[in-house]
Design an enzyme around this catalytic site. Structure first.
Site, mmCIF file in Angstrom:
data_model
loop_
_atom_site.group_PDB
_atom_site.id
_atom_site.type_symbol
_atom_site.label_atom_id
_atom_site.label_comp_id
_atom_site.label_asym_id
_atom_site.label_seq_id
_atom_site.Cartn_x
_atom_site.Cartn_y
_atom_site.Cartn_z
ATOM 1 N N ARG A 106 11.887 34.311 74.580
ATOM 2 C CA ARG A 106 11.394 35.744 74.690
ATOM 3 C C ARG A 106 11.721 36.472 73.169
ATOM 4 N NH1 ARG A 106 14.451 34.434 79.637
ATOM 5 N NH2 ARG A 106 13.042 34.465 81.119
ATOM 6 N N LYS A 128 1.176 43.102 64.158
ATOM 7 C CA LYS A 128 0.256 42.608 65.156
ATOM 8 C C LYS A 128 0.157 41.391 64.728
ATOM 9 C CE LYS A 128 -3.042 46.289 65.621
ATOM 10 N NZ LYS A 128 -5.004 46.177 64.819
ATOM 11 N N GLU A 170 -11.057 43.433 52.927
ATOM 12 C CA GLU A 170 -9.903 44.930 53.080
ATOM 13 C C GLU A 170 -8.724 45.284 52.090
ATOM 14 O OE1 GLU A 170 -8.926 44.714 56.618
ATOM 15 O OE2 GLU A 170 -9.100 43.083 57.043
ATOM 16 N N LYS A 212 -1.200 50.881 54.007
ATOM 17 C CA LYS A 212 -0.811 50.374 55.434
ATOM 18 C C LYS A 212 0.144 51.326 55.880
ATOM 19 C CE LYS A 212 -1.518 46.632 58.547
ATOM 20 N NZ LYS A 212 -2.433 45.274 59.230
ATOM 21 N N GLU A 222 -0.894 51.336 68.059
ATOM 22 C CA GLU A 222 -2.261 51.765 67.660
ATOM 23 C C GLU A 222 -2.285 52.379 68.970
ATOM 24 O OE1 GLU A 222 -4.936 48.980 66.195
ATOM 25 O OE2 GLU A 222 -6.531 49.460 67.651
ATOM 26 N N ARG A 226 -3.004 54.721 64.341
ATOM 27 C CA ARG A 226 -3.433 53.513 63.477
ATOM 28 C C ARG A 226 -4.840 52.657 63.645
ATOM 29 N NH1 ARG A 226 0.177 48.468 64.015
ATOM 30 N NH2 ARG A 226 -0.935 46.924 62.594
ATOM 31 N N ASN A 230 -9.144 49.606 61.592
ATOM 32 C CA ASN A 230 -10.221 48.836 61.836
ATOM 33 C C ASN A 230 -11.640 49.402 61.059
ATOM 34 O OD1 ASN A 230 -8.327 47.604 63.450
ATOM 35 N ND2 ASN A 230 -8.682 49.392 65.092
ATOM 36 N N HIS A 233 -14.485 46.418 61.564
ATOM 37 C CA HIS A 233 -13.869 45.526 61.767
ATOM 38 C C HIS A 233 -14.588 44.930 63.463
ATOM 39 C CE1 HIS A 233 -9.982 45.513 59.665
ATOM 40 N NE2 HIS A 233 -10.150 44.033 59.353
ATOM 41 N N HIS A 237 -16.044 41.524 64.416
ATOM 42 C CA HIS A 237 -14.936 40.783 65.658
ATOM 43 C C HIS A 237 -16.744 40.714 66.184
ATOM 44 C CE1 HIS A 237 -10.804 42.521 65.538
ATOM 45 N NE2 HIS A 237 -11.366 41.665 64.853
ATOM 46 N N HIS A 248 -13.544 36.255 58.015
ATOM 47 C CA HIS A 248 -13.154 37.408 58.200
ATOM 48 C C HIS A 248 -13.539 38.242 57.763
ATOM 49 C CE1 HIS A 248 -11.212 40.702 60.433
ATOM 50 N NE2 HIS A 248 -9.694 40.610 59.776
HETATM 51 N N1 GLY Z 1 -5.311 45.088 60.463
HETATM 52 C C1 GLY Z 1 -5.647 46.397 61.102
HETATM 53 C C2 GLY Z 1 -3.617 46.791 61.807
HETATM 54 O O1 GLY Z 1 -3.499 46.096 61.116
HETATM 55 O O2 GLY Z 1 -4.465 47.603 62.377
#
Ligand code: GLY
Length: 337
Positions: A106, A128, A170, A212, A222, A226, A230, A233, A237, A248
């Site tokens: 956990r 993330k 990025e 960031k 998000e 946030r 993306n 992205h 994706h 990526h």
């Molecule tokens: N890679 C996008 C984020 O961390 O929200």
């Protein structure tokens, strides 16, 4: 010089020498490293002092099957709730290590040493993590902040050009969405200069982490702003789902180019700024044409986890240093894109 950037009150990014920082930041408890064979080969001395679990390389490693193996190995090693997990590697390793640490018993404490440019400027920062399911990226994961992320640009020296370039996608994304000065630096710079000039690269990485950090500080999970991270992205994706030929970062560069074209078609960005974005992406040597059928792209986008009910958020550049988060109904997607 050491730079420290706060992500949350419990999570910081440190830009400096990895060995020295680890000595300072690791707790005096059992540490188990999660890493990969590439890191084990190139940065062996960094992880040699610890029990280490090596995961596979590439996006295909981010699977439930891989997680099962890692959990079993942690049990064999006698890891308990006091164990500290240290992820050492690029985005794939830190995504796996972060997810494992957030779920094993956990949740145990964890930190990262990022060994790729893409990891330093995006993947390892912001909390993330997760794995892919059926080709859909990061469908299972958590938001969970590492105690620390260490970015040591001297570790990036061994990256192959292709992987370094993928990280630059990025960097370009970050410049477009939130740092016009960084964008100008990149316009003046070259791929070779970034590869060779450690202080320039440190400056670039620091700027990206700051952008960031400021976005994540406002919206860690998000629910709103946030989403701007993306940019590129959604298309990326879809490319990654439909083709294994693009990493990526390479897919993100194509995605940014594509969304800039759409922003221009919808009169959301000036011709001058759109041309600067196109030129910058080309300057750093990226492919820019959509490599998959548009129909396949739209289908994959419909399954993207960013979809909310019957709508989707698309991030579109509106100027150098600014983007718009546009909600588009799924049934209007084909028209919009
Ligand atoms: N890679 C996008 C984020 O961390 O929200």
């Amino acid at each position: 010089m050491l730079d420290t950037i706060e992500i949350t009150s419990k999570s910081r990014v440190y830009i400096g020498d990895a060995g020295a920082l680890l000595a300072e930041l690791l707790p005096e408890r059992r540490v188990i490293v999660i890493s990969d064979t590439g890191v084990d080969c190139l940065q062996h001395e960094l992880i040699a002092p610890y029990d280490t679990i090596l995961v596979g390389r590439g996006e295909s490693a981010k699977s439930l099957a891989m997680l099962d193996g890692v959990y079993r190995r942690l049990i064999e090693l006698g890891a308990d709730r006091t164990t500290f997990i240290l992820g050492v590697g690029g985005g794939v390793v830190t995504d796996i290590a972060g997810f494992v640490a957030s779920t094993y018993m956990r949740g145990v404490e964890f930190g990262f040493v990022t060994t790729t440019l893409l990891g330093a400027v995006d993947a390892s920062v912001g909390g993330k993590n997760g794995v892919n399911i059926g080709g859909y990226k990061n469908m299972v994961g958590t938001f969970s902040q590492p105690q620390f992320v260490i970015c040591d640009v001297s570790l990036l020296h061994t990256l192959p050009d292709r992987e370094f370039r993928a990280g630059l996608a990025e960097v370009i994304k970050t410049a477009i969405l939130g740092d016009a000065e960084l964008f100008e630096m990149l316009e003046r710079g070259t791929f070779e200069a970034l590869r060779e000039d450690k202080s320039l690269l440190t400056d670039v990485v620091t700027r990206c982490v700051r952008v960031k950090a400021s976005v994540v500080a406002q919206d860690e999970r998000e629910a709103g702003c946030r989403r701007i991270l993306n940019l590129g992205h959604t298309v990326a994706h879809a490319i990654e789902k439909e083709s294994s030929n693009y990493s990526h970062g390479e897919a993100v560069a194509i995605g940014i180019y594509y969304m800039t074209r759409k922003a221009l078609e919808h009169n959301l960005i000036s011709d001058v700024d759109a041309k600067r974005i196109f030129a910058l992406i080309e300057r750093y040597g990226f492919d820019v044409e959509l490599p998959i059928e548009r129909k396949a792209m739209l289908k994959a986008i419909g399954g993207d986890k960013k979809r909310r009910g019957d709508a989707l958020h698309l991030i579109l550049p509106t100027a150098i240093g600014a983007v718009e988060d546009r909600e588009v109904a799924l049934d209007g997607l084909e028209n919009f894109l």
